[in-house]
Design an enzyme around this catalytic site. Structure first.
Site, mmCIF file in Angstrom:
data_model
loop_
_atom_site.group_PDB
_atom_site.id
_atom_site.type_symbol
_atom_site.label_atom_id
_atom_site.label_comp_id
_atom_site.label_asym_id
_atom_site.label_seq_id
_atom_site.Cartn_x
_atom_site.Cartn_y
_atom_site.Cartn_z
ATOM 1 N N ALA A 92 -5.611 -3.121 -8.072
ATOM 2 C CA ALA A 92 -4.819 -3.881 -9.038
ATOM 3 C C ALA A 92 -3.694 -2.982 -9.536
ATOM 4 C CB ALA A 92 -5.696 -4.346 -10.192
ATOM 5 N N VAL B 205 -0.422 -1.442 -11.581
ATOM 6 C CA VAL B 205 0.253 -1.367 -12.875
ATOM 7 C C VAL B 205 1.727 -1.724 -12.683
ATOM 8 C CG1 VAL B 205 -1.329 0.387 -13.755
ATOM 9 C CG2 VAL B 205 0.804 1.102 -12.655
ATOM 10 N N VAL C 147 -7.197 1.229 -9.691
ATOM 11 C CA VAL C 147 -5.873 1.110 -10.297
ATOM 12 C C VAL C 147 -4.811 1.637 -9.331
ATOM 13 C CG1 VAL C 147 -4.401 1.756 -12.235
ATOM 14 C CG2 VAL C 147 -6.845 1.319 -12.609
ATOM 15 N N LYS C 148 -3.873 0.750 -8.998
ATOM 16 C CA LYS C 148 -2.810 1.124 -8.067
ATOM 17 C C LYS C 148 -1.604 1.633 -8.859
ATOM 18 C CE LYS C 148 -1.943 -1.731 -4.620
ATOM 19 N NZ LYS C 148 -1.318 -2.844 -3.843
ATOM 20 N N VAL C 149 -1.159 2.855 -8.503
ATOM 21 C CA VAL C 149 -0.124 3.560 -9.254
ATOM 22 C C VAL C 149 0.970 4.015 -8.287
ATOM 23 C CG1 VAL C 149 0.326 5.535 -10.759
ATOM 24 C CG2 VAL C 149 -1.885 4.369 -10.884
#
Length: 218
Positions: A60, A62, A86-88
């Site tokens: 998912a 940001v 968390v995809k950054v």
């Protein structure tokens, strides 16, 4: 090699799961917009719906591009479901955020990676996954698959545990090439995965089998 499906379409996710080939999902607000899912609350509800189908990791993304915003969004996304990764983006504040998330036990996917140097920084910060974009490099006449192979080789040489998640996969041939260079994961459209089933000898063999069966059994 694990297969992630790159979509927000629940029907496609369910189809891949029912086939027994689904290891995870990567998605983002752009893919959600294609499915008509708008607004932060609706998108987060959709992430949860995806997690209820998938037995593996769900990336998912940001939206913030500064450190504080990434931390706030990332913690909120991670709290939605244990499957969430968390995809950054691979920018300076993103690498800093990955270090923070790692210290808090939050898994991350460092995205928009286009060089070995970027992949090295992501691994040093503790990223769970790093996502080199194969198709987008091919689009500008660079070798995306070669980059995947170089990152795999570097991680093995230095002992990094970050998994190489080949992204921007356009077709079935990309998948086969990712297998050859040792990618840990490929995230791709369901059509590319189903393309692995296609072989003319399978089609001709099945046709002959059915013809023989009909001839013997009437």
């Amino acid at each position: 090699m694990k297969f992630f499906i790159d979509t927000a379409n629940l029907d496609q996710i369910k189809e891949a799961y029912d086939m027994g080939v689904l290891d995870g999902v990567t998605t983002n607000p752009s893919l959600m917009a294609k499915e008509g899912i708008k607004g932060v609350d609706n998108q987060r509800k959709h992430y949860v719906e995806i997690c209820n189908i998938v037995q593996g990791d769900v990336s998912a993304e940001v939206i913030a591009t500064e450190y504080e915003g990434m931390i706030k969004e990332g913690e909120e996304l991670a709290a939605l479901n244990p499957h969430i990764v968390v995809k950054v983006p691979c920018i300076a504040d993103g690498i800093k955020a990955i270090k923070y998330f790692t210290s808090k036990g939050i898994r991350t996917n460092c995205t928009l990676v286009f060089s070995v140097g970027q992949a090295l920084l992501a691994a040093k910060a503790g990223a769970t996954y790093v996502s080199p974009f194969v198709g987008r490099l091919d689009d500008i006449c660079e070798d995306g698959i070669a980059l995947v192979g170089k990152i795999v080789e570097m991680y093995r040489y230095y002992g990094y545990t970050t998994q190489v998640l080949a992204a921007s996969i356009r077709h079935t041939a990309h998948i086969m090439q990712c297998i050859e260079v040792g990618a840990d994961v490929a995230t791709c459209p369901l059509s590319a995965i189903k393309g692995l089933l296609n072989h003319p000898l399978t089609d001709s063999g099945l046709k002959k089998f059915l013809e023989d069966y009909k001839r013997v059994n009437g």
